[in-house]
Write a protein that holds these residues in place. Structure first.
Motif, PDB file in Angstrom:
ATOM      1  N   LEU A  32      44.637  41.661  39.595  1.00  0.00           N
ATOM      2  CA  LEU A  32      43.254  41.347  39.246  1.00  0.00           C
ATOM      3  C   LEU A  32      43.169  40.832  37.811  1.00  0.00           C
ATOM      4  N   ALA A  33      43.853  41.509  36.908  1.00  0.00           N
ATOM      5  CA  ALA A  33      43.846  41.080  35.507  1.00  0.00           C
ATOM      6  C   ALA A  33      44.458  39.690  35.333  1.00  0.00           C
ATOM      7  N   ASP A  34      45.411  39.335  36.201  1.00  0.00           N
ATOM      8  CA  ASP A  34      46.036  38.014  36.122  1.00  0.00           C
ATOM      9  C   ASP A  34      45.039  36.889  36.383  1.00  0.00           C
ATOM     10  N   TYR A  35      44.024  37.157  37.207  1.00  0.00           N
ATOM     11  CA  TYR A  35      43.143  36.083  37.665  1.00  0.00           C
ATOM     12  C   TYR A  35      41.781  36.063  36.976  1.00  0.00           C
ATOM     13  N   ASP A  44      32.953  41.042  43.968  1.00  0.00           N
ATOM     14  CA  ASP A  44      33.643  42.200  44.529  1.00  0.00           C
ATOM     15  C   ASP A  44      32.944  42.572  45.826  1.00  0.00           C
ATOM     16  N   LEU A  45      33.644  42.387  46.933  1.00  0.00           N
ATOM     17  CA  LEU A  45      33.075  42.531  48.269  1.00  0.00           C
ATOM     18  C   LEU A  45      33.291  43.958  48.769  1.00  0.00           C
ATOM     19  N   GLY A  46      32.202  44.613  49.195  1.00  0.00           N
ATOM     20  CA  GLY A  46      32.297  46.008  49.619  1.00  0.00           C
ATOM     21  C   GLY A  46      32.684  46.903  48.464  1.00  0.00           C
ATOM     22  N   LEU A  52      36.032  49.351  40.196  1.00  0.00           N
ATOM     23  CA  LEU A  52      37.315  48.666  40.049  1.00  0.00           C
ATOM     24  C   LEU A  52      37.206  47.344  39.290  1.00  0.00           C
ATOM     25  N   VAL A  53      35.999  46.814  39.142  1.00  0.00           N
ATOM     26  CA  VAL A  53      35.858  45.543  38.411  1.00  0.00           C
ATOM     27  C   VAL A  53      35.051  45.691  37.128  1.00  0.00           C
ATOM     28  N   LYS A  54      34.568  46.881  36.830  1.00  0.00           N
ATOM     29  CA  LYS A  54      33.680  47.039  35.672  1.00  0.00           C
ATOM     30  C   LYS A  54      34.361  46.651  34.367  1.00  0.00           C
ATOM     31  N   ALA A  55      35.666  46.852  34.272  1.00  0.00           N
ATOM     32  CA  ALA A  55      36.369  46.535  33.024  1.00  0.00           C
ATOM     33  C   ALA A  55      36.381  45.042  32.732  1.00  0.00           C
TER      34      ALA A  55
END
Length: 238
Positions: A32-35, A44-46, A52-55
């Motif tokens: 995730l961090a790579d992209y 972010d789906l579901g 998991l994406v807040k950062a």
């Protein structure tokens, strides 16, 4: 009871015992961090509350979460843009996102073709789908699939301390590399990265079962790496 805190402690033990081992969520988070970059629009789906994406809210240009239960969570959202919606009918224009993430969702898709088609529609050319999901060819998942869904949901609540209200039915229709390649190809998405990741913690209800699980993983891991319990993958839109 084997709650998430106990599982994470066991995973740390596995990492200490097996240098170089990374749990599936660590692989997913690293990819995730790579992209994520300053110009990226991320969906972010579901997503649940979006933890998991807040950062990445301060890095990506847009971070949006969508979940069918978004209006009913007891805990507050962890991201600023969280909406209620369905994966088979995403409320976004074509070519809106650079990255769609999907953690512990694909196993719950009753109509994965429709979902993959929608993901491809909202991705820009060159955009990517990143996911983490169980592998239906793993022995632990076989055990889960033997149970009727209602009984399986109750067992998940009792064993792993997860709220039954938000345990969706499981179908495992997008839960092998073959399934995912087929679904991706039909939607115009090609496999870019893929990893099978083992995890001996799911049946480790006590020390003896933890050691037994480690042994089972060692026995099957080398001859059958494609039977590891987790799938982490990236598919790219052409």
């Amino acid at each position: 009871m084997l709650d998430l805190n106990k599982q994470e402690a066991l995973r740390r033990r596995v990492m200490a015992l097996q240098p170089g081992y990374r749990p599936a969520l660590a692989v997913y988070s690293a990819w995730l961090a790579d992209y994520v970059h300053a110009d990226a629009a991320l969906l972010d789906l579901g997503c649940g509350p979006g933890g998991l994406v807040k950062a990445h809210e301060g890095t990506a240009r847009h971070v949006i979460g969508i979940d069918r239960y978004a209006d009913h969570f007891d805990e507050p959202a962890e991201i600023s843009a969280l909406i209620a919606g369905d994966s088979e009918n995403l409320p976004f224009a074509d070519a809106t996102f650079d990255l769609v993430t999907c953690s512990w969702v694909l196993e719950h898709l009753a109509a994965p073709h429709a979902c993959f088609s929608e993901i491809a529609r909202v991705l820009r050319p060159g955009g990517r789908l990143l996911f983490i999901t169980p592998n239906k060819n793993n022995y632990v998942v076989w055990l889960r699939r033997l149970l009727p869904d209602r009984l399986g949901r109750r067992a998940t609540k009792a064993i792993y301390a997860r709220a039954e209200d938000f345990i969706n039915p499981t179908y495992y229709r997008a839960n092998s590399q073959h399934d995912l390649d087929r679904l991706g190809a039909a939607a115009g998405l090609a496999r870019e990265r893929f990893e099978f990741v083992s995890d001996p913690t799911y049946l480790a209800f006590n020390e003896a079962l933890f050691r037994a699980s480690l042994l089972i993983e060692r026995v099957i891991d080398r001859p059958f790496p494609a039977a590891r319990v987790h799938l982490v993958g990236v598919y790219r839109k052409g």
